[in-house]
Structure formats: structure tokens, C-alpha cells
Design a protein around this motif. Structure first.
Motif, mmCIF file in Angstrom:
data_model
loop_
_atom_site.group_PDB
_atom_site.id
_atom_site.type_symbol
_atom_site.label_atom_id
_atom_site.label_comp_id
_atom_site.label_asym_id
_atom_site.label_seq_id
_atom_site.Cartn_x
_atom_site.Cartn_y
_atom_site.Cartn_z
ATOM 1 N N SER A 1 0.856 -1.176 0.107
ATOM 2 C CA SER A 1 0.154 -0.117 -0.011
ATOM 3 C C SER A 1 0.928 1.279 0.066
ATOM 4 O O SER A 1 0.363 2.291 -0.629
ATOM 5 C CB SER A 1 -0.760 0.002 1.295
ATOM 6 O OG SER A 1 -0.153 -0.060 2.495
ATOM 7 N N GLN A 2 1.813 1.339 0.799
ATOM 8 C CA GLN A 2 3.092 2.243 0.743
ATOM 9 C C GLN A 2 4.129 1.673 -0.101
ATOM 10 O O GLN A 2 4.707 0.732 0.205
ATOM 11 C CB GLN A 2 3.414 2.809 2.250
ATOM 12 C CG GLN A 2 2.328 3.363 3.071
ATOM 13 C CD GLN A 2 2.718 3.875 4.427
ATOM 14 O OE1 GLN A 2 3.599 3.241 5.069
ATOM 15 N NE2 GLN A 2 1.850 4.596 4.844
ATOM 16 N N PRO A 3 4.807 2.633 -0.730
ATOM 17 C CA PRO A 3 5.994 2.389 -1.468
ATOM 18 C C PRO A 3 7.251 1.606 -0.479
ATOM 19 O O PRO A 3 7.298 2.663 0.498
ATOM 20 C CB PRO A 3 6.480 3.274 -2.215
ATOM 21 C CG PRO A 3 5.402 4.426 -2.040
ATOM 22 C CD PRO A 3 4.532 3.874 -1.158
ATOM 23 N N CYS A 4 8.077 0.786 -0.616
ATOM 24 C CA CYS A 4 9.102 0.413 0.065
ATOM 25 C C CYS A 4 8.837 -0.150 1.660
ATOM 26 O O CYS A 4 9.396 -0.360 2.332
ATOM 27 C CB CYS A 4 10.300 1.390 0.118
ATOM 28 S SG CYS A 4 10.886 2.008 -1.477
ATOM 29 N N THR A 5 7.583 -0.586 1.872
ATOM 30 C CA THR A 5 7.104 -0.829 3.063
ATOM 31 C C THR A 5 6.295 -2.123 3.064
ATOM 32 O O THR A 5 5.018 -1.919 2.259
ATOM 33 C CB THR A 5 6.154 0.512 3.817
ATOM 34 O OG1 THR A 5 7.177 1.529 3.899
ATOM 35 C CG2 THR A 5 5.889 -0.020 5.256
ATOM 36 N N CYS A 6 6.362 -3.056 4.108
ATOM 37 C CA CYS A 6 5.700 -4.326 4.003
ATOM 38 C C CYS A 6 4.348 -3.876 4.400
ATOM 39 O O CYS A 6 4.082 -3.323 5.375
ATOM 40 C CB CYS A 6 6.357 -5.203 4.918
ATOM 41 S SG CYS A 6 5.384 -6.802 5.000
ATOM 42 N N PRO A 7 3.233 -4.451 3.737
ATOM 43 C CA PRO A 7 1.885 -4.110 4.229
ATOM 44 C C PRO A 7 1.443 -4.725 5.684
ATOM 45 O O PRO A 7 0.645 -4.258 6.291
ATOM 46 C CB PRO A 7 0.815 -4.504 3.176
ATOM 47 C CG PRO A 7 1.679 -5.759 2.370
ATOM 48 C CD PRO A 7 3.217 -5.342 2.667
ATOM 49 N N SER A 8 2.087 -5.980 6.080
ATOM 50 C CA SER A 8 1.660 -6.408 7.449
ATOM 51 C C SER A 8 2.525 -6.150 8.769
ATOM 52 O O SER A 8 2.010 -5.828 9.660
ATOM 53 C CB SER A 8 1.712 -7.972 7.242
ATOM 54 O OG SER A 8 2.739 -8.630 6.918
ATOM 55 N N CYS A 9 3.801 -6.076 8.320
ATOM 56 C CA CYS A 9 4.647 -5.824 9.747
ATOM 57 C C CYS A 9 5.274 -4.434 9.483
ATOM 58 O O CYS A 9 5.751 -4.027 10.599
ATOM 59 C CB CYS A 9 5.863 -6.991 9.777
ATOM 60 S SG CYS A 9 6.902 -6.734 8.312
ATOM 61 N N ASN A 10 5.047 -3.440 8.516
ATOM 62 C CA ASN A 10 5.508 -2.311 8.359
ATOM 63 C C ASN A 10 7.025 -2.124 8.250
ATOM 64 O O ASN A 10 7.480 -0.992 8.539
ATOM 65 C CB ASN A 10 4.891 -1.344 9.425
ATOM 66 C CG ASN A 10 3.441 -1.270 9.322
ATOM 67 O OD1 ASN A 10 2.854 -1.141 8.189
ATOM 68 N ND2 ASN A 10 2.599 -0.982 10.377
ATOM 69 N N ALA A 11 7.699 -3.051 8.098
ATOM 70 C CA ALA A 11 9.152 -3.131 7.911
ATOM 71 C C ALA A 11 9.548 -2.541 6.570
ATOM 72 O O ALA A 11 8.929 -2.653 5.530
ATOM 73 C CB ALA A 11 9.727 -4.417 7.899
ATOM 74 N N ILE A 12 10.597 -1.518 6.539
ATOM 75 C CA ILE A 12 11.015 -0.911 5.488
ATOM 76 C C ILE A 12 11.955 -1.822 4.627
ATOM 77 O O ILE A 12 12.688 -2.279 5.282
ATOM 78 C CB ILE A 12 11.671 0.333 5.655
ATOM 79 C CG1 ILE A 12 10.606 1.463 6.452
ATOM 80 C CG2 ILE A 12 12.184 1.014 4.410
ATOM 81 C CD1 ILE A 12 11.061 2.700 6.578
ATOM 82 N N PHE A 13 11.828 -2.267 3.434
ATOM 83 C CA PHE A 13 12.725 -3.297 2.756
ATOM 84 C C PHE A 13 13.471 -2.706 1.721
ATOM 85 O O PHE A 13 14.210 -3.383 0.949
ATOM 86 C CB PHE A 13 11.864 -4.536 2.351
ATOM 87 C CG PHE A 13 10.749 -4.096 1.342
ATOM 88 C CD1 PHE A 13 11.097 -3.928 -0.285
ATOM 89 C CD2 PHE A 13 9.505 -3.627 1.686
ATOM 90 C CE1 PHE A 13 10.126 -3.608 -1.071
ATOM 91 C CE2 PHE A 13 8.445 -3.404 0.708
ATOM 92 C CZ PHE A 13 8.777 -3.315 -0.727
ATOM 93 N N ALA B 1 16.374 5.539 -14.470
ATOM 94 C CA ALA B 1 15.183 5.024 -14.259
ATOM 95 C C ALA B 1 14.740 4.713 -13.015
ATOM 96 O O ALA B 1 15.478 4.418 -12.117
ATOM 97 C CB ALA B 1 15.088 3.578 -14.944
ATOM 98 N N PRO B 2 13.594 5.123 -12.644
ATOM 99 C CA PRO B 2 13.000 4.851 -10.999
ATOM 100 C C PRO B 2 13.022 3.345 -10.618
ATOM 101 O O PRO B 2 12.650 2.515 -11.544
ATOM 102 C CB PRO B 2 11.649 5.395 -11.008
ATOM 103 C CG PRO B 2 11.153 5.376 -12.554
ATOM 104 C CD PRO B 2 12.445 5.602 -13.370
ATOM 105 N N ALA B 3 13.809 3.366 -9.480
ATOM 106 C CA ALA B 3 13.748 1.811 -8.910
ATOM 107 C C ALA B 3 13.699 1.898 -7.530
ATOM 108 O O ALA B 3 13.778 2.932 -6.839
ATOM 109 C CB ALA B 3 15.261 1.402 -9.584
ATOM 110 N N PHE B 4 13.747 0.595 -6.811
ATOM 111 C CA PHE B 4 13.802 0.393 -5.762
ATOM 112 C C PHE B 4 15.307 -0.335 -5.483
ATOM 113 O O PHE B 4 15.417 -1.445 -6.076
ATOM 114 C CB PHE B 4 12.479 -0.548 -5.066
ATOM 115 C CG PHE B 4 11.227 -0.162 -5.140
ATOM 116 C CD1 PHE B 4 10.861 1.280 -4.555
ATOM 117 C CD2 PHE B 4 10.182 -0.764 -5.659
ATOM 118 C CE1 PHE B 4 9.560 1.818 -4.729
ATOM 119 C CE2 PHE B 4 8.913 -0.293 -5.775
ATOM 120 C CZ PHE B 4 8.723 1.082 -5.308
#
Length: 83
Positions: free
Chosen positions: A49-61, A70-73
Motif C-alpha cells: 500500500s505504501q512504497p518500500c514498506t511491508c503491508p503486514s509488519c510495516n518493515a522498510i525493505f 530509471a526509477p527503481a527500488f
């Protein structure tokens, strides 16, 4: 600097959070190496739901960045695994 190939690779991998095992996205990965960066144009299905953040544990990955123009993670080591 060279941009990533416009033709997307055939193989697709599922990317999961290493902490809670939640699926983050489906990604068209080229090559045999480990997952270091994910170009946004190659993500086929995004479950976050938020970029670079896990939806269940809210860890930044990952970090949001530009790679070769080019845009990337940029993946943080040990935060995700792929199947």
C-alpha cells in the motif's frame, strides 16, 4: 549511462518479506544473480500500500532511487527473498 532494456525478461519472480513472509510484488527479473534492485517498470503486480514498506509488519525493505536514469527500488540486504 545505459537505461534498462525495454523488452522485459520472460521469467517472473515473487518477492516476499523476510520477516513475516508476506508477498510484496511480482517482478520480471533478468539474470541469475540475487535481487539487488527492482525497476518500477518491471513490477507486474504490486501488493504494497505504501512504497518500500511491508503491508503486514510495516518493515522498510527498500529505498526509492534512480538507477541508470530509471526509477527503481534499491533492496536493503536481508529484508526480502524471492521464489
Amino acid at each position: 549511462m545505459a537505461k534498462p532494456n525495454k523488452k522485459t525478461p520472460e521469467s517472473s519472480v515473487d518477492v516476499y518479506c523476510n520477516q513475516c513472509k508476506t508477498q510484496l510484488f511480482k517482478y520480471r527479473k533478468g539474470g541469475k544473480g540475487s535481487l539487488i534492485k527492482c525497476f518500477k517498470q518491471r513490477i507486474t503486480k504490486d501488493y504494497t500500500s505504501q512504497p518500500c514498506t511491508c503491508p503486514s509488519c510495516n518493515a522498510i525493505f527498500a529505498r526509492d532511487t534512480l538507477v541508470r536514469g530509471a526509477p527503481a527500488f534499491k533492496i536493503i540486504g536481508g529484508k526480502v527473498f524471492s521464489k
